[in-house]
Design an enzyme around this catalytic site. Structure first.
Site, PDB file in Angstrom:
ATOM      1  N   GLY A 265       0.844  -1.189   0.000  1.00  0.00           N
ATOM      2  CA  GLY A 265       0.000   0.000   0.000  1.00  0.00           C
ATOM      3  C   GLY A 265       0.877   1.236   0.000  1.00  0.00           C
ATOM      4  O   GLY A 265       2.107   1.152   0.167  1.00  0.00           O
TER       5      GLY A 265
ATOM      6  N   ASP B 276       1.768  -2.680   7.732  1.00  0.00           N
ATOM      7  CA  ASP B 276       0.952  -2.840   6.527  1.00  0.00           C
ATOM      8  C   ASP B 276      -0.050  -1.696   6.463  1.00  0.00           C
ATOM      9  O   ASP B 276      -0.359  -1.075   7.487  1.00  0.00           O
ATOM     10  CB  ASP B 276       0.201  -4.184   6.606  1.00  0.00           C
ATOM     11  CG  ASP B 276      -0.313  -4.647   5.247  1.00  0.00           C
ATOM     12  OD1 ASP B 276       0.021  -4.021   4.228  1.00  0.00           O
ATOM     13  OD2 ASP B 276      -1.050  -5.652   5.213  1.00  0.00           O
TER      14      ASP B 276
ATOM     15  N   ALA C 299      -3.951  -0.681   5.971  1.00  0.00           N
ATOM     16  CA  ALA C 299      -5.254  -1.348   6.108  1.00  0.00           C
ATOM     17  C   ALA C 299      -6.245  -0.612   5.211  1.00  0.00           C
ATOM     18  O   ALA C 299      -6.133   0.597   5.017  1.00  0.00           O
ATOM     19  CB  ALA C 299      -5.715  -1.306   7.550  1.00  0.00           C
ATOM     20  N   ASP C 300      -7.197  -1.358   4.661  1.00  0.00           N
ATOM     21  CA  ASP C 300      -8.210  -0.715   3.826  1.00  0.00           C
ATOM     22  C   ASP C 300      -9.241   0.018   4.678  1.00  0.00           C
ATOM     23  O   ASP C 300      -9.747   1.062   4.302  1.00  0.00           O
ATOM     24  CB  ASP C 300      -8.930  -1.769   2.971  1.00  0.00           C
ATOM     25  CG  ASP C 300      -8.008  -2.352   1.925  1.00  0.00           C
ATOM     26  OD1 ASP C 300      -7.293  -1.579   1.276  1.00  0.00           O
ATOM     27  OD2 ASP C 300      -7.986  -3.584   1.760  1.00  0.00           O
TER      28      ASP C 300
ATOM     29  N   GLY D 240      -6.581  -6.455   1.636  1.00  0.00           N
ATOM     30  CA  GLY D 240      -6.769  -7.306   0.462  1.00  0.00           C
ATOM     31  C   GLY D 240      -7.851  -6.881  -0.507  1.00  0.00           C
ATOM     32  O   GLY D 240      -8.217  -7.646  -1.388  1.00  0.00           O
TER      33      GLY D 240
ATOM     34  N   LEU E 276      -4.920  -8.133  -6.862  1.00  0.00           N
ATOM     35  CA  LEU E 276      -3.706  -8.908  -6.597  1.00  0.00           C
ATOM     36  C   LEU E 276      -2.774  -8.828  -7.806  1.00  0.00           C
ATOM     37  O   LEU E 276      -3.224  -8.829  -8.943  1.00  0.00           O
ATOM     38  CB  LEU E 276      -4.044 -10.375  -6.330  1.00  0.00           C
ATOM     39  CG  LEU E 276      -4.936 -10.678  -5.126  1.00  0.00           C
ATOM     40  CD1 LEU E 276      -5.112 -12.178  -4.982  1.00  0.00           C
ATOM     41  CD2 LEU E 276      -4.377 -10.084  -3.846  1.00  0.00           C
TER      42      LEU E 276
ATOM     43  N   GLU F  42       0.157 -13.200   3.104  1.00  0.00           N
ATOM     44  CA  GLU F  42       0.212 -11.888   3.737  1.00  0.00           C
ATOM     45  C   GLU F  42      -0.250 -11.977   5.197  1.00  0.00           C
ATOM     46  O   GLU F  42       0.401 -11.479   6.108  1.00  0.00           O
ATOM     47  CB  GLU F  42      -0.715 -10.979   2.928  1.00  0.00           C
ATOM     48  CG  GLU F  42      -0.559  -9.532   3.214  1.00  0.00           C
ATOM     49  CD  GLU F  42      -1.307  -8.708   2.156  1.00  0.00           C
ATOM     50  OE1 GLU F  42      -1.579  -9.209   1.045  1.00  0.00           O
ATOM     51  OE2 GLU F  42      -1.609  -7.562   2.466  1.00  0.00           O
TER      52      GLU F  42
HETATM   53  O1  5RP Z   1      -4.172  -5.265   1.302  1.00  0.00           O
HETATM   54  C1  5RP Z   1      -3.718  -4.225   1.627  1.00  0.00           C
HETATM   55  C2  5RP Z   1      -2.545  -4.145   2.501  1.00  0.00           C
HETATM   56  O2  5RP Z   1      -2.114  -5.448   2.754  1.00  0.00           O
HETATM   57  C3  5RP Z   1      -4.437  -2.982   1.207  1.00  0.00           C
HETATM   58  O3  5RP Z   1      -5.526  -3.373   0.451  1.00  0.00           O
HETATM   59  C4  5RP Z   1      -3.732  -2.084   0.268  1.00  0.00           C
HETATM   60  O4  5RP Z   1      -2.406  -2.344   0.107  1.00  0.00           O
HETATM   61  C5  5RP Z   1      -4.044  -0.663   0.606  1.00  0.00           C
HETATM   62  O5  5RP Z   1      -3.334   0.193  -0.224  1.00  0.00           O
HETATM   63  P1  5RP Z   1      -3.504   1.763  -0.127  1.00  0.00           P
HETATM   64  O6  5RP Z   1      -3.322   2.145   1.308  1.00  0.00           O
HETATM   65  O7  5RP Z   1      -2.443   2.308  -1.013  1.00  0.00           O
HETATM   66  O8  5RP Z   1      -4.895   2.035  -0.632  1.00  0.00           O
END
Ligand code: 5RP
Length: 298
Positions: A75, A131, A133-134, A146, A150, A159
């Site tokens: 992300g 990581d 998070a959405d 996720g 993908l 993951e």
């Molecule tokens: O699965 C994920 C992290 O493992 C997220 O869906 C993703 O990577 C979020 O990306 P961003 O913050 O750039 O929208």
């Protein structure tokens, strides 16, 4: 819920803190006892991604120590954290770190940043993982990952294994995604054999609350997934279970998914200890959870 606010004497003029303690009890998902600490860094950014950069730097500066093995998530913010970690290694501020990428994107970011990498193996000790998070549920810090497309060999299973194996998990999130009740989609990996039965079971279970769509490899998504359903590297299909209204409890939904025959994994992650770094245009908010696993005396 009891709230107590206190300013730390050591804080910079931009930092305030508070401690929040809930009065829930016992280790079950719906009523786990959490204690939270909040530190808010205040300033205003004209660039909207400046908050994410600050969050990424905070993740590295506050939690990464020399010698650590670190799970590297994906992300926007995680990529910034990986780049910053690479910089810190180059200037010698941090030494001897090993990165364990959770996916293709983080492996390639880390390689560019010059972070030594290893593949995850069962039983590998990971000190810390970060990581994006959405979305995240405020009370529990349960999060969804996720939702993204993908790439290559990406695997939600892999993951989650890495994020769950880490002694400590840091999740970075934008303020608008940090919610009292979350809605939107949860990716659910299912066995491709008899996938329709599993999809129908999920549809019945969450009838009125969610739509169930099979994720396509190309073209449009739809309840039947179109002609080209996505098949993950482990041979599974992905259902996007799209909650059209906020869930009462993301953790309860995850528990329900865990019990369904045909469901292999899903994108809900609920860890202890977990720290959320919440980025807004006004600065950062840090929330820690500490769940008391043993039942106690409330
Ligand atoms: O699965 C994920 C992290 O493992 C997220 O869906 C993703 O990577 C979020 O990306 P961003 O913050 O750039 O929208």
């Amino acid at each position: 819920m009891a709230l107590a606010w206190a300013l730390p004497s050591s804080a910079s003029p931009f930092i305030s803190s508070s401690t929040l303690q809930t009065q829930k009890q016992s280790y079950n998902f719906a009523s786990s006892r959490n204690s939270f600490q909040r530190f808010v860094t205040r300033s205003s950014f004209s660039d909207p991604s400046a908050g994410l950069l600050l969050a990424a730097k905070h993740a590295v500066d506050s939690y990464v120590k020399s010698g650590m093995v670190i799970g590297l998530g994906s992300g926007h913010a995680s990529a910034l954290a990986i780049q910053y970690l690479g910089q810190q290694l180059r200037v010698g501020a941090i030494k001897d770190v090993t990165g364990i990428p959770t996916c293709v994107g983080s492996a390639s970011e880390a390689a560019k940043a010059g972070i030594p990498l290893e593949q995850y193996n069962d039983g590998y000790k990971i000190d810390l993982a970060f990581d994006d998070a959405d979305t995240m549920e405020e009370e529990t810090l349960a999060a969804i990952i996720g939702r993204r497309k993908l790439q290559g060999d990406d695997s939600i299973i892999q993951e989650k294994i890495i994020l769950e194996a880490a002694d400590k998990l840091i999740l970075i999130i934008k303020e608008k995604q940090f919610k009292s009740s979350v809605d939107g989609s949860i990716p659910v990996l299912i066995k491709s054999v008899n996938w329709l039965e599993t999809a129908e079971e999920l549809d019945d279970l969450f009838l009125g609350d969610a739509e169930v769509w099979r994720r396509p490899a190309i073209g449009y998504a739809g309840p039947l997934g179109g002609d080209f359903p996505l098949v993950t590297k482990e041979g599974h299909n992905i259902l996007d279970v799209i909650f059209t209204s906020p869930m009462e409890s993301l953790v309860e939904v995850a528990k329900t998914l865990d019990q369904i025959d045909g469901v292999v994994e899903h994108g809900v992650i609920f860890r202890n200890p977990c720290t959320a770094i919440i980025a807004s245009e006004n600065g950062l908010q840090i929330v820690d959870n500490t769940i008391q696993m043993e039942s106690s005396n409330l």
